[in-house]
Motif scaffolding. Structure first.
Motif, PDB file in Angstrom:
ATOM      1  N   THR A   1       0.862  -1.169   0.000  1.00  0.00           N
ATOM      2  CA  THR A   1       0.000   0.000   0.000  1.00  0.00           C
ATOM      3  C   THR A   1       0.904   1.226   0.000  1.00  0.00           C
ATOM      4  OG1 THR A   1      -1.983   0.992   0.971  1.00  0.00           O
ATOM      5  CG2 THR A   1      -0.283   0.296   2.509  1.00  0.00           C
TER       6      THR A   1
ATOM      7  N   GLY B   1       2.532  10.671   7.561  1.00  0.00           N
ATOM      8  CA  GLY B   1       1.076  10.621   7.593  1.00  0.00           C
ATOM      9  C   GLY B   1       0.614   9.545   8.550  1.00  0.00           C
TER      10      GLY B   1
ATOM     11  N   VAL C   1      -3.846   8.721  -2.474  1.00  0.00           N
ATOM     12  CA  VAL C   1      -2.695   9.017  -1.627  1.00  0.00           C
ATOM     13  C   VAL C   1      -1.528   9.479  -2.479  1.00  0.00           C
ATOM     14  CG1 VAL C   1      -0.929   7.986  -0.144  1.00  0.00           C
ATOM     15  CG2 VAL C   1      -3.336   7.520   0.287  1.00  0.00           C
TER      16      VAL C   1
ATOM     17  N   PRO D   1      -0.255   2.785   8.437  1.00  0.00           N
ATOM     18  CA  PRO D   1      -1.129   1.927   7.648  1.00  0.00           C
ATOM     19  C   PRO D   1      -2.094   1.186   8.560  1.00  0.00           C
ATOM     20  CG  PRO D   1       1.052   0.971   7.813  1.00  0.00           C
ATOM     21  CD  PRO D   1       1.123   2.343   8.421  1.00  0.00           C
TER      22      PRO D   1
ATOM     23  N   ARG E   1       1.417   5.417   1.280  1.00  0.00           N
ATOM     24  CA  ARG E   1       0.986   6.447   2.232  1.00  0.00           C
ATOM     25  C   ARG E   1       1.904   7.644   2.105  1.00  0.00           C
ATOM     26  NH1 ARG E   1       2.842   3.870   8.070  1.00  0.00           N
ATOM     27  NH2 ARG E   1       5.075   4.087   7.731  1.00  0.00           N
TER      28      ARG E   1
ATOM     29  N   ASP F   1      -8.580   4.717  -2.987  1.00  0.00           N
ATOM     30  CA  ASP F   1      -7.928   5.325  -1.823  1.00  0.00           C
ATOM     31  C   ASP F   1      -6.420   5.376  -2.014  1.00  0.00           C
ATOM     32  OD1 ASP F   1     -10.320   5.655  -0.432  1.00  0.00           O
ATOM     33  OD2 ASP F   1     -10.157   3.701   0.539  1.00  0.00           O
ATOM     34  N   VAL F   2      -5.847   4.272  -2.487  1.00  0.00           N
ATOM     35  CA  VAL F   2      -4.399   4.220  -2.682  1.00  0.00           C
ATOM     36  C   VAL F   2      -3.973   5.214  -3.756  1.00  0.00           C
ATOM     37  CG1 VAL F   2      -2.470   2.758  -3.389  1.00  0.00           C
ATOM     38  CG2 VAL F   2      -4.227   1.845  -1.871  1.00  0.00           C
TER      39      VAL F   2
END
Length: 180
Positions: A106, A112, A132, A115, A108, A128-129
């Motif tokens: 994933t 931030g 980011v 995970p 991020r 969502d990924v």
């Protein structure tokens, strides 16, 4: 292995602005050579002969068909972190996990939120990924988290900065002249 985390081309370089890429992680096994690093250690030779070394590698390909493999990293292993590996690491220094397999990635933003984990259950979908990495102004603003299992017993998450990961990749050939 796992495919794929969407990566905007502008994070790779100006010449790739407007191109979407997909980042994945692959997994392979190598049969260990008992002659390497075991001279004079018969007990280790007996333990290791004909066993397998589990290795990982990253790849980055274009996100649109026809897919073009652009970059691949050299093989690497996850260093021993598991409960069952600690004894061997104490005796032999830094070693690879004997059985390891990356099963997820994933992205991020650096500095931030952490995970999702057992304390923070959250479903991430591809949108969502992608969001980011779209928010990252530069590669330095982002990192990728590798999720991997050890010996079918333990699970770990390992963050790696996007610049470090991109630095591991080697160009494998460009077949699409629009990407040269």
């Amino acid at each position: 292995g796992y495919c794929c985390v969407p990566v905007p081309g502008r994070l790779i370089g100006e010449e790739y602005a407007g191109v979407q890429f997909s980042l994945g992680i692959g997994h392979l096994q190598r049969i260990r050579s008992p002659s390497v690093g075991m001279q004079g250690d018969f007990e280790r030779f007996v333990r290791v002969r004909r066993t397998r070394a589990y290795m990982q590698f990253f790849y980055l390909m274009t996100a649109e068909a026809p897919f073009t493999m652009m970059w691949v990293s050299e093989e690497f292993c996850m260093t021993a972190q598991g409960r069952f590996s600690r004894k061997w690491e104490d005796e032999h220094g830094t070693i690879c996990e004997s059985i390891q397999m990356a099963t997820g990635l994933t992205a991020r933003l650096r500095n931030g939120p952490a995970p999702a984990g057992p304390e923070q259950p959250r479903e991430l979908d591809e949108g969502d990924v992608r969001a980011v990495l779209e928010e990252a102004e530069t590669a330095e603003d982002a990192e990728v988290v590798i999720y991997y299992g050890i010996s079918d017993c333990e699970a770990f998450a390992y963050p790696i900065s996007l610049p470090r990961l991109l630095g591991m990749l080697k160009l494998v050939g460009v077949q699409d002249s629009s990407l040269e």
